[in-house]
Write an enzyme that holds these catalytic residues in place. Structure first.
Site, PDB file in Angstrom:
ATOM      1  N   ARG A 170       0.828  -1.100   0.079  1.00  0.00           N
ATOM      2  CA  ARG A 170      -0.078   0.122  -0.201  1.00  0.00           C
ATOM      3  C   ARG A 170       0.731   1.345   0.005  1.00  0.00           C
ATOM      4  NH1 ARG A 170      -5.313  -0.250   2.773  1.00  0.00           N
ATOM      5  NH2 ARG A 170      -4.918   1.826   3.822  1.00  0.00           N
ATOM      6  N   ARG A 174       9.318   6.462  -3.638  1.00  0.00           N
ATOM      7  CA  ARG A 174       9.534   7.447  -4.587  1.00  0.00           C
ATOM      8  C   ARG A 174      10.848   8.127  -4.484  1.00  0.00           C
ATOM      9  NH1 ARG A 174       4.807  10.609  -2.583  1.00  0.00           N
ATOM     10  NH2 ARG A 174       2.982   9.522  -3.139  1.00  0.00           N
ATOM     11  N   ARG A 247      -7.828  -6.450  14.140  1.00  0.00           N
ATOM     12  CA  ARG A 247      -6.826  -5.614  15.097  1.00  0.00           C
ATOM     13  C   ARG A 247      -7.835  -4.640  15.544  1.00  0.00           C
ATOM     14  NH1 ARG A 247      -2.969  -6.969  17.914  1.00  0.00           N
ATOM     15  NH2 ARG A 247      -1.795  -5.113  17.745  1.00  0.00           N
ATOM     16  N   ARG A 278       0.870   6.277  16.453  1.00  0.00           N
ATOM     17  CA  ARG A 278       0.935   7.366  15.983  1.00  0.00           C
ATOM     18  C   ARG A 278       0.228   8.484  16.773  1.00  0.00           C
ATOM     19  NH1 ARG A 278      -2.363   6.607  10.095  1.00  0.00           N
ATOM     20  NH2 ARG A 278      -4.371   5.800  11.426  1.00  0.00           N
ATOM     21  N   GLU A 298      -2.398   6.547  19.345  1.00  0.00           N
ATOM     22  CA  GLU A 298      -3.262   5.321  18.772  1.00  0.00           C
ATOM     23  C   GLU A 298      -2.352   4.156  19.279  1.00  0.00           C
ATOM     24  OE1 GLU A 298      -4.936   6.564  14.355  1.00  0.00           O
ATOM     25  OE2 GLU A 298      -4.102   4.617  14.603  1.00  0.00           O
ATOM     26  N   TYR A 346     -10.440  -4.549   3.879  1.00  0.00           N
ATOM     27  CA  TYR A 346      -9.778  -3.286   4.298  1.00  0.00           C
ATOM     28  C   TYR A 346     -10.112  -2.174   3.342  1.00  0.00           C
ATOM     29  CZ  TYR A 346      -5.580  -1.614   6.325  1.00  0.00           C
ATOM     30  OH  TYR A 346      -4.558  -0.698   7.239  1.00  0.00           O
ATOM     31  N   ASP A 348     -10.968   1.426   2.016  1.00  0.00           N
ATOM     32  CA  ASP A 348     -10.888   2.884   2.270  1.00  0.00           C
ATOM     33  C   ASP A 348     -12.245   3.633   2.094  1.00  0.00           C
ATOM     34  OD1 ASP A 348      -8.258   3.066   3.289  1.00  0.00           O
ATOM     35  OD2 ASP A 348      -7.608   3.344   1.567  1.00  0.00           O
TER      36      ASP A 348
HETATM   37  P1  FAD Z   1     -18.055   1.604   9.646  1.00  0.00           P
HETATM   38  O1  FAD Z   1     -17.701   2.783   9.648  1.00  0.00           O
HETATM   39  O2  FAD Z   1     -17.519   0.754  10.431  1.00  0.00           O
HETATM   40  O3  FAD Z   1     -19.744   1.266   9.932  1.00  0.00           O
HETATM   41  C1  FAD Z   1     -20.635   0.127  10.395  1.00  0.00           C
HETATM   42  C2  FAD Z   1     -21.400   0.550  11.603  1.00  0.00           C
HETATM   43  O4  FAD Z   1     -22.423  -0.290  11.799  1.00  0.00           O
HETATM   44  C3  FAD Z   1     -21.161   1.378  12.910  1.00  0.00           C
HETATM   45  O5  FAD Z   1     -21.597   2.588  12.948  1.00  0.00           O
HETATM   46  C4  FAD Z   1     -21.524   0.190  13.747  1.00  0.00           C
HETATM   47  O6  FAD Z   1     -21.567   0.708  15.114  1.00  0.00           O
HETATM   48  C5  FAD Z   1     -22.768  -0.268  12.930  1.00  0.00           C
HETATM   49  N1  FAD Z   1     -23.173  -1.514  13.476  1.00  0.00           N
HETATM   50  C6  FAD Z   1     -22.214  -2.683  13.579  1.00  0.00           C
HETATM   51  N2  FAD Z   1     -23.104  -3.874  14.142  1.00  0.00           N
HETATM   52  C7  FAD Z   1     -24.301  -3.182  14.403  1.00  0.00           C
HETATM   53  C8  FAD Z   1     -25.399  -3.854  14.896  1.00  0.00           C
HETATM   54  N3  FAD Z   1     -25.654  -4.945  15.339  1.00  0.00           N
HETATM   55  N4  FAD Z   1     -26.737  -3.102  15.097  1.00  0.00           N
HETATM   56  C9  FAD Z   1     -26.458  -1.910  14.824  1.00  0.00           C
HETATM   57  N5  FAD Z   1     -25.367  -1.247  14.112  1.00  0.00           N
HETATM   58  C10 FAD Z   1     -24.226  -1.946  13.954  1.00  0.00           C
HETATM   59  N6  FAD Z   1     -10.330   5.158   4.887  1.00  0.00           N
HETATM   60  C11 FAD Z   1      -9.879   6.122   4.095  1.00  0.00           C
HETATM   61  O7  FAD Z   1     -10.411   6.344   3.040  1.00  0.00           O
HETATM   62  N7  FAD Z   1      -8.880   7.001   4.730  1.00  0.00           N
HETATM   63  C12 FAD Z   1      -8.459   7.125   5.912  1.00  0.00           C
HETATM   64  O8  FAD Z   1      -7.637   7.699   6.184  1.00  0.00           O
HETATM   65  C13 FAD Z   1      -9.042   6.017   6.672  1.00  0.00           C
HETATM   66  N8  FAD Z   1      -8.542   5.857   7.992  1.00  0.00           N
HETATM   67  C14 FAD Z   1      -9.002   4.943   8.788  1.00  0.00           C
HETATM   68  C15 FAD Z   1      -8.320   4.834  10.176  1.00  0.00           C
HETATM   69  C16 FAD Z   1      -8.800   3.939  10.923  1.00  0.00           C
HETATM   70  C17 FAD Z   1      -8.333   3.724  12.468  1.00  0.00           C
HETATM   71  C18 FAD Z   1     -10.029   2.903  10.627  1.00  0.00           C
HETATM   72  C19 FAD Z   1     -10.528   1.922  11.396  1.00  0.00           C
HETATM   73  C20 FAD Z   1     -10.261   3.051   9.188  1.00  0.00           C
HETATM   74  C21 FAD Z   1     -10.024   3.900   8.361  1.00  0.00           C
HETATM   75  N9  FAD Z   1     -10.463   4.026   7.082  1.00  0.00           N
HETATM   76  C22 FAD Z   1      -9.975   5.242   6.346  1.00  0.00           C
HETATM   77  C23 FAD Z   1     -11.298   3.304   6.504  1.00  0.00           C
HETATM   78  C24 FAD Z   1     -12.971   3.879   6.854  1.00  0.00           C
HETATM   79  O9  FAD Z   1     -13.226   3.979   8.218  1.00  0.00           O
HETATM   80  C25 FAD Z   1     -14.160   2.918   6.165  1.00  0.00           C
HETATM   81  O10 FAD Z   1     -13.859   2.929   4.842  1.00  0.00           O
HETATM   82  C26 FAD Z   1     -15.411   3.302   6.363  1.00  0.00           C
HETATM   83  O11 FAD Z   1     -15.494   3.651   7.965  1.00  0.00           O
HETATM   84  C27 FAD Z   1     -16.613   2.201   6.047  1.00  0.00           C
HETATM   85  O12 FAD Z   1     -17.397   2.432   6.228  1.00  0.00           O
HETATM   86  P2  FAD Z   1     -18.646   1.366   6.845  1.00  0.00           P
HETATM   87  O13 FAD Z   1     -19.987   1.750   6.963  1.00  0.00           O
HETATM   88  O14 FAD Z   1     -18.255   0.072   5.801  1.00  0.00           O
HETATM   89  O15 FAD Z   1     -18.076   0.589   8.514  1.00  0.00           O
HETATM   90  N1  UDP Z   2       3.933   1.399   7.484  1.00  0.00           N
HETATM   91  C1  UDP Z   2       4.956   1.263   8.147  1.00  0.00           C
HETATM   92  N2  UDP Z   2       5.559   2.405   8.627  1.00  0.00           N
HETATM   93  C2  UDP Z   2       4.747   3.376   8.800  1.00  0.00           C
HETATM   94  C3  UDP Z   2       3.349   3.795   8.377  1.00  0.00           C
HETATM   95  C4  UDP Z   2       2.881   2.386   7.683  1.00  0.00           C
HETATM   96  O1  UDP Z   2       5.739   0.156   8.245  1.00  0.00           O
HETATM   97  O2  UDP Z   2       5.223   4.659   9.248  1.00  0.00           O
HETATM   98  C5  UDP Z   2       3.118   0.067   7.294  1.00  0.00           C
HETATM   99  C6  UDP Z   2       2.401  -0.874   8.347  1.00  0.00           C
HETATM  100  O3  UDP Z   2       2.598  -2.223   8.126  1.00  0.00           O
HETATM  101  C7  UDP Z   2       1.182  -0.510   7.851  1.00  0.00           C
HETATM  102  C8  UDP Z   2       1.081  -0.439   6.145  1.00  0.00           C
HETATM  103  O4  UDP Z   2       2.446   0.103   6.016  1.00  0.00           O
HETATM  104  O5  UDP Z   2       0.165  -1.567   8.224  1.00  0.00           O
HETATM  105  C9  UDP Z   2      -0.064   0.262   5.764  1.00  0.00           C
HETATM  106  O6  UDP Z   2       0.052   1.699   6.014  1.00  0.00           O
HETATM  107  P1  UDP Z   2      -1.198   2.697   6.092  1.00  0.00           P
HETATM  108  O7  UDP Z   2      -0.926   3.924   6.548  1.00  0.00           O
HETATM  109  O8  UDP Z   2      -1.508   2.730   4.584  1.00  0.00           O
HETATM  110  O9  UDP Z   2      -2.185   1.928   7.042  1.00  0.00           O
HETATM  111  P2  UDP Z   2      -3.622   2.410   7.736  1.00  0.00           P
HETATM  112  O10 UDP Z   2      -3.149   2.160   9.337  1.00  0.00           O
HETATM  113  O11 UDP Z   2      -3.788   3.793   7.374  1.00  0.00           O
HETATM  114  O12 UDP Z   2      -4.582   1.446   7.316  1.00  0.00           O
END
Ligand code: FAD
Ligand code: UDP
Length: 365
Positions: A170, A174, A247, A278, A298, A346, A348
């Site tokens: 991912r 560069r 996780r 982070r 985090e 996974y 986004d």
């Molecule tokens: P979710 O957002 O998980 O929504 C699911 C919902 O269902 C939740 O509100 C939950 O409470 C509800 N639910 C579950 N079970 C039940 C139940 N039994 N009854 C009622 N409600 C329920 N994407 C990016 O593009 N850029 C980023 O920088 C990025 N950073 C991220 C960082 C983290 C730490 C995480 C975890 C994800 C990140 N993502 C990022 C991904 C992004 O969060 C997801 O793509 C997005 O939230 C997906 O939406 P979803 O609706 O599929 O899931």
């Molecule tokens: N990663 C790393 N060092 C960093 C940032 C990311 O080795 O400083 C690795 C790590 O294994 C991570 C993967 O790159 O799980 C993907 O990183 P990204 O930031 O895309 O993951 P996110 O946590 O945002 O899903």
């Protein structure tokens, strides 16, 4: 009232589905177990700052259709994610680029950097078998030791030699002086935070927060023709084939009485000893002016029932287990499984939207 759809979960996937269904004239009821809508993109406003409550979210995409879709809902700023890494006090630019290499090795040209990396990656012969081999064959041992090994082992709770190679693919490498973490064409943060996206997508829907679908299933199922489920698929089937692994994260936020704590939105701590991966300083996402600041540390955590299942673990065991659940899900006549938890992917944010738009494209025609 009887609805066309009962949507379980008000995250981006459930909300996008709701929006498309309502556009097609369908009625929807959304149930959400948290006390707010938005899933993991939810922002909480504190001290005049939008806090990304479930981890930092930066919108980035190469998909013009998705970019246009979200821009029809909200306006985006021009935020570019260019995090830095702190390795025992040594500050290095991410992703791996000429700024990183020049500081590490005192060199200045792409040719010099490539020569060093080429030399270091000689230790890997043949197809990389795990994340460690993949990383060394991409950027060499120096970068692996300082920027990848510690962070990755903290993040995933296991050794880099036991992790699949694809996780690291991912990240871009560069040979230019470009600190943009993403290579996608479009990027930004919604001005005013992410909640407006969800509110607009769900405008017109009936919504019940604080309702766990799995706790009152029969009663809720009776309210609609079709269920769209965006929660954990193993939980939906009462873990009949076993538990999928995730996780999780422990997020610890603090309000600090200073204007600027770290000068940037994201700092990765890439050594093994610092317990967090982070620190996010939320005000930098929208350049918000406030005499105070809010930071979130985090800490990666093993997932246990009752915690937030943040990341699916897409290894062989879980892949095989998920295939069993998916086969069961595909056979359901009146239930759709969507989103990061139900599809165990996974995704986004842009992928989550695109996946729903793909599914709904010809659904009501
Ligand atoms: P979710 O957002 O998980 O929504 C699911 C919902 O269902 C939740 O509100 C939950 O409470 C509800 N639910 C579950 N079970 C039940 C139940 N039994 N009854 C009622 N409600 C329920 N994407 C990016 O593009 N850029 C980023 O920088 C990025 N950073 C991220 C960082 C983290 C730490 C995480 C975890 C994800 C990140 N993502 C990022 C991904 C992004 O969060 C997801 O793509 C997005 O939230 C997906 O939406 P979803 O609706 O599929 O899931
Ligand atoms: N990663 C790393 N060092 C960093 C940032 C990311 O080795 O400083 C690795 C790590 O294994 C991570 C993967 O790159 O799980 C993907 O990183 P990204 O930031 O895309 O993951 P996110 O946590 O945002 O899903």
């Amino acid at each position: 009232m009887h609805y066309d759809y009962l949507i379980v979960g008000s995250g981006l996937s459930g909300a996008t589905f709701a929006h498309e269904a309502m556009k097609a004239g369908k009625s929807v009821l959304v149930v959400e177990k948290r006390d707010h809508i938005g899933g993991n993109i939810y922002c909480e406003r504190t001290e005049g700052i939008n806090v990304h409550k479930y981890g930092a979210h930066i919108f980035h995409t190469d998909d013009k259709q998705v970019w246009d879709y979200v821009n029809d809902l909200v306006e985006f700023n021009n935020f570019i994610n260019s995090p830095i890494a702190n390795y025992n006090g040594l500050i290095l630019n991410m992703p791996f680029n000429m700024n990183t290499f020049s500081k590490l090795w005192g060199i200045s040209t792409p040719k010099e950097a490539k020569a060093i990396i080429d030399e270091q990656k000689k230790e890997i012969t043949g197809e990389p078998q795990n994340l460690e081999e993949q990383a060394i064959s991409l950027v060499g041992r120096d970068v692996y030791e300082k920027l990848i090994k510690g962070y990755t082992e903290k993040q995933w709770g296991r050794s880099c030699t036991e992790l699949p190679a694809f996780i690291i693919k991912r990240l871009p490498v560069r040979f230019t002086y470009d600190n943009n973490y993403f290579s996608d064409r479009y990027q930004g943060i919604p001005i005013g935070g992410y909640n407006a996206i969800i509110e607009k997508l769900l405008a017109g829907a009936d919504i019940r927060t604080g309702v766990d679908y799995l706790a009152s299933r029969a009663e809720l199922d009776a309210l609609a023709d079709t269920v769209v489920y965006t929660g954990m698929i193993d939980a939906y089937y009462d873990y009949c084939f076993g538990d999928l692994e995730y996780r999780s994260l422990r997020l610890e936020s603090e309000v600090l009485d200073e204007e600027d704590h770290q000068g940037i939105a994201v700092v990765n701590y890439t050594d093994r000893e610092t317990p967090w991966t982070r620190i996010i300083e939320h005000k930098h996402f929208e350049r918000e002016a406030s005499p105070k600041t809010i930071i979130t540390k985090e800490y990666p955590a093993d997932f246990e029932k009752g915690m937030e299942p943040y990341y699916p673990i897409n290894d062989e065991r879980n892949g095989a287990l998920f295939a069993q659940y998916k086969a069961k899900g595909d056979a359901e006549a009146n239930v759709l499984f969507l989103g990061r938890l139900a599809e165990y992917k996974y995704y986004d944010m842009d992928d989550a939207i695109a996946a729903v738009l793909n599914r709904t494209e010809s659904m009501w025609r």
